[in-house]
Design an enzyme around this catalytic site. Structure first.
Site, short mmCIF file in Angstrom:
data_model
loop_
_atom_site.label_atom_id
_atom_site.label_comp_id
_atom_site.label_asym_id
_atom_site.label_seq_id
_atom_site.Cartn_x
_atom_site.Cartn_y
_atom_site.Cartn_z
N LYS A 292 -10.84 12.39 8.01
CA LYS A 292 -10.43 12.00 9.35
C LYS A 292 -10.45 13.20 10.29
O LYS A 292 -10.28 14.33 9.84
CB LYS A 292 -8.99 11.46 9.30
CG LYS A 292 -8.83 10.11 8.64
CD LYS A 292 -7.36 9.69 8.62
CE LYS A 292 -7.16 8.35 7.94
NZ LYS A 292 -7.78 7.22 8.66
N GLU B 70 -9.56 3.45 1.72
CA GLU B 70 -8.93 3.59 0.40
C GLU B 70 -7.85 2.55 0.14
O GLU B 70 -7.56 2.22 -1.00
CB GLU B 70 -8.36 4.99 0.23
CG GLU B 70 -6.94 5.22 0.78
CD GLU B 70 -6.82 5.04 2.30
OE1 GLU B 70 -7.87 5.06 2.99
OE2 GLU B 70 -5.69 4.86 2.79
N ASP C 163 -2.92 10.08 3.84
CA ASP C 163 -4.32 9.65 3.92
C ASP C 163 -5.11 10.63 4.79
O ASP C 163 -5.08 10.56 6.02
CB ASP C 163 -4.39 8.24 4.51
CG ASP C 163 -5.83 7.71 4.61
OD1 ASP C 163 -6.73 8.34 4.02
OD2 ASP C 163 -6.02 6.66 5.26
N ARG D 163 -7.67 -0.70 0.72
CA ARG D 163 -8.14 -1.93 0.09
C ARG D 163 -8.47 -1.69 -1.38
O ARG D 163 -8.35 -2.61 -2.20
CB ARG D 163 -9.33 -2.50 0.87
CG ARG D 163 -10.54 -1.61 0.87
CD ARG D 163 -11.52 -1.96 1.98
NE ARG D 163 -11.04 -1.50 3.30
CZ ARG D 163 -11.70 -1.69 4.45
NH1 ARG D 163 -12.87 -2.33 4.45
NH2 ARG D 163 -11.21 -1.25 5.58
N ASP E 128 1.35 6.17 5.64
CA ASP E 128 0.40 5.22 5.07
C ASP E 128 0.94 4.52 3.81
O ASP E 128 0.23 3.79 3.15
CB ASP E 128 -0.93 5.93 4.78
CG ASP E 128 -2.14 5.04 4.96
OD1 ASP E 128 -2.00 3.98 5.60
OD2 ASP E 128 -3.21 5.38 4.44
N ASP F 96 -12.49 6.71 3.30
CA ASP F 96 -11.30 6.47 4.13
C ASP F 96 -10.86 5.00 4.07
O ASP F 96 -9.78 4.67 4.53
CB ASP F 96 -11.60 6.90 5.57
CG ASP F 96 -10.33 7.09 6.39
OD1 ASP F 96 -9.23 7.08 5.79
OD2 ASP F 96 -10.44 7.27 7.62
N LYS G 23 0.85 -1.20 0.00
CA LYS G 23 0.00 0.00 0.00
C LYS G 23 0.88 1.25 0.00
O LYS G 23 1.74 1.41 0.87
CB LYS G 23 -0.91 -0.01 1.23
CG LYS G 23 -1.72 1.28 1.43
CD LYS G 23 -2.68 1.17 2.63
CE LYS G 23 -3.39 2.50 2.91
NZ LYS G 23 -4.30 2.44 4.06
N1 BES Z 1 -4.60 4.20 6.84
C1 BES Z 1 -5.80 3.90 7.54
C2 BES Z 1 -5.58 2.86 8.63
C3 BES Z 1 -4.79 3.28 9.83
C4 BES Z 1 -5.43 3.74 10.96
C5 BES Z 1 -3.42 3.14 9.86
C6 BES Z 1 -4.69 4.09 12.06
C7 BES Z 1 -2.69 3.49 10.97
C8 BES Z 1 -3.33 3.96 12.09
C9 BES Z 1 -6.85 3.36 6.59
O1 BES Z 1 -6.81 3.86 5.31
C10 BES Z 1 -8.18 3.71 7.17
O2 BES Z 1 -8.47 4.87 7.23
N2 BES Z 1 -8.96 2.71 7.56
C11 BES Z 1 -10.24 2.94 8.13
C12 BES Z 1 -11.21 1.96 7.50
C13 BES Z 1 -12.65 2.23 7.87
C14 BES Z 1 -13.12 3.52 7.22
C15 BES Z 1 -13.49 1.09 7.39
C16 BES Z 1 -10.14 2.70 9.63
O3 BES Z 1 -9.41 1.79 10.05
O4 BES Z 1 -10.73 3.48 10.38
ZN ZN Z 2 -5.02 4.55 4.65
MN MN Z 3 -7.94 5.66 5.13
#
Ligand code: BES
Ligand code: ZN
Ligand code: MN
Length: 505
Positions: A282, A354, A275, A356, A293, A352, A270
């Protein structure tokens, strides 16, 4: 950050500790060490025994005791004991001891230091782990400071294996050289993850990773937005729409001459250089952390470099889709439907989620290029931090043999991982009314439903997904790991290219 840098080699030597010509000789000391390695207490004039009986030094993990050497027949003027505790002596622990020792030696501004290898298990593996650990201690996270004094240069290192003969030393030196490379490549991944989003845009990420990989002999292809469109990567393009920075797909190919056609290891990382969450934005708190990220993509790029430098015997492909996730005027919106390169459609519920999306197209492309075994690495979900904390990465995939192999390799590389299930029933959570699937599955089992989404793009090829959202960045300093990027997964991915696996994994 220099594009490609390389540090002084670590010397490996045998012989008695008394003969080691160095400024500080570091020796691990375990709690049940009575009387400890031959001659060390004597050389200190009994100072070590005194400190132990006074409980001034208890040999707890990473505890340090520096004593002058009074025996004039020794060449080192000082010995440092580093506490080894009582619980562990394997290579994963010895690697951490070496990092802690390296950080301490740097802090004391030692010019020449030596580390005595002690521990259980294969001596080559231990020596390699020590070289890795010492090298990991060289990472510096403050590269943009202009008023602080520059960091102390790292000492030049000697790794000592006390009872090694000349023949053993040849293979031990090779092990140390391997460890040096793996440590350096881990540090390169840390430098990339540490880089702010304003300097490390997708194009800059592509440029730097291309440089560090091609320097080692890896073939690199950078796909621009036109190529990405031709390939139909609608998921990656959907994420990229919100940004003025164009996306890229960085493609690495390592084809050693004479390697068999299969297996072909496919590494997918990734590469979100920042992000924001996109339209599903966020909160401001800790958003700055989202510069890392792309840690999975950095791990893939730096593992490709290590694989080439170490001359792995098999073919390896790396694919890193990279873009920003921004809430621009043309950004994708909740409810939008995207079409993947594989043909499947996705209803975007949360912009968010993104990672996947870009990985879906990345996994497809790695298969197109001929990957027979896939491993993807991603800072994918906050939920994996809830499940496993900051110590352990989540590991998912199928078949079990392939997952177990990656786990075993990770264990020895010092990357902690723990499996989570992918039962078919979880698939229901990402069912969409309008498209083939949604990009989120609700709050329950968030890391698992993210992995179930990725599974839709592997088409039955042996596949492992590593969720490193908790492990890519250390929020608190540990004796063996300073605050900041950890370099997680680089060594695991590189070591995988030395495994022997078949269609079942
Ligand atoms: N990059 C984030 C995941 C992340 C969160 C990495 C905290 C490091 C620390 C990812 O893109 C994300 O935002 N995931 C969301 C998914 C949700 C919207 C289903 C999440 O984990 O909140
Ligand atoms: Zn992310
Ligand atoms: Mn995200």
């Amino acid at each position: 950050m220099s594009l490609v840098s390389s540090s002084a080699p670590i010397v490996c030597t045998g012989g008695p500790l008394s003969a080691i010509d160095t400024d500080l000789l570091i020796v691990p000391w375990f709690e049940d060490d009575v009387p400890g390695p031959v001659g060390v207490d004597g050389a200190s004039g009994g100072e070590i025994a005194r400190a132990l009986s006074a409980r001034e030094f208890q040999a707890k993990p990473y505890e340090l005791l520096v004593v002058p050497v009074s025996d004039r027949s020794w060449r080192a003027p000082r010995v440092a004991l580093i506490g080894g505790g009582a619980a562990e002596r394997g290579s994963a622990f010895v690697r951490k001891l070496a990092t802690a020792a390296g950080l301490a030696a740097r802090q004391k501004r030692v010019v020449r230091a030596a580390f005595a290898v002690r521990g259980t298990g294969d001596i080559q593996e231990l020596a390699q782990a020590v070289a890795e650990g010492l090298t990991l201690a060289e990472f510096y996270a403050g590269s943009y400071k202009t008023t602080d004094p520059p960091p102390a240069p790292s000492p030049t290192w000697t790794v000592v294996v006390s009872d090694a003969n000349d023949q053993a030393l040849a293979s031990l030196s090779a092990a140390v050289a391997r460890g040096r490379i793996l440590g350096e490549c881990s540090n390169m991944a840390r430098e990339l993850a540490n880089e702010p989003g304003n300097t490390l845009t997708p194009r800059e990420f592509a440029k730097r990773t291309a440089a560090l990989a091609s320097d080692a002999g890896v073939k690199v292809d950078i796909l621009d937005e036109t190529r990405i469109e031709q390939l139909g990567m609608g998921l990656l393009l959907g994420v990229a729409r919100g940004s003025v920075e164009p996306p890229r797909v960085i493609v690495f190919r390592y084809d050693p001459p004479g390697a068999p056609d299969t297996p072909v290891l496919g590494l997918v990382g990734k590469g979100i250089t920042f992000d924001t969450g996109g339209i599903s934005i966020k909160p401001a708190e800790k958003m700055e952390q989202m510069k890392d990220d792309m840690a999975g993509g950095a791990a893939v790029a730096c593992a490709m470099r290590a694989i080439a430098l170490l001359k792995a015997p098999m073919r390896v492909i790396g694919v890193v889709p990279t873009t920003e996730n921004m809430p621009g005027g043309r950004a994708m919106k909740p409810g939008d439907v995207l079409k993947s390169a594989a043909g499947k459609t996705v209803e975007v519920i949360n912009t968010d989620a993104e990672g996947r999306l870009v990985l879906g197209d990345g996994l497809w492309y790695a298969r197109q290029l001929g990957a027979t075994h896939l491993v993807d690495v991603a800072t994918l979900t906050g939920a994996v931090v809830v499940a496993l904390g900051k110590i352990t990465s989540g590991i998912f995939g199928a078949p079990d043999a392939w997952v177990d192999r990656v786990r075993r390799v990770a264990d020895r590389a010092g990357d902690r991982m723990w499996p989570l299930p992918l039962f078919d029933e979880y698939r229901d959570q990402i069912k969409s009314d309008i498209a083939d699937m949604m990009n989120t599955g609700g709050r329950a089992a968030g890391s698992i439903t993210a992995a179930m989404f990725l599974k839709e793009f592997v088409d039955g090829v042996p596949w492992v997904h590593l969720d490193i959202a908790g492990t890519a960045w250390a929020d608190e300093a540990k004796p063996y790991l300073p605050k900041g990027p950890s370099g997680v997964a680089v060594r695991t991915l590189a070591n995988l290219a030395f495994e022997r696996f078949d269609a079942k994994g």
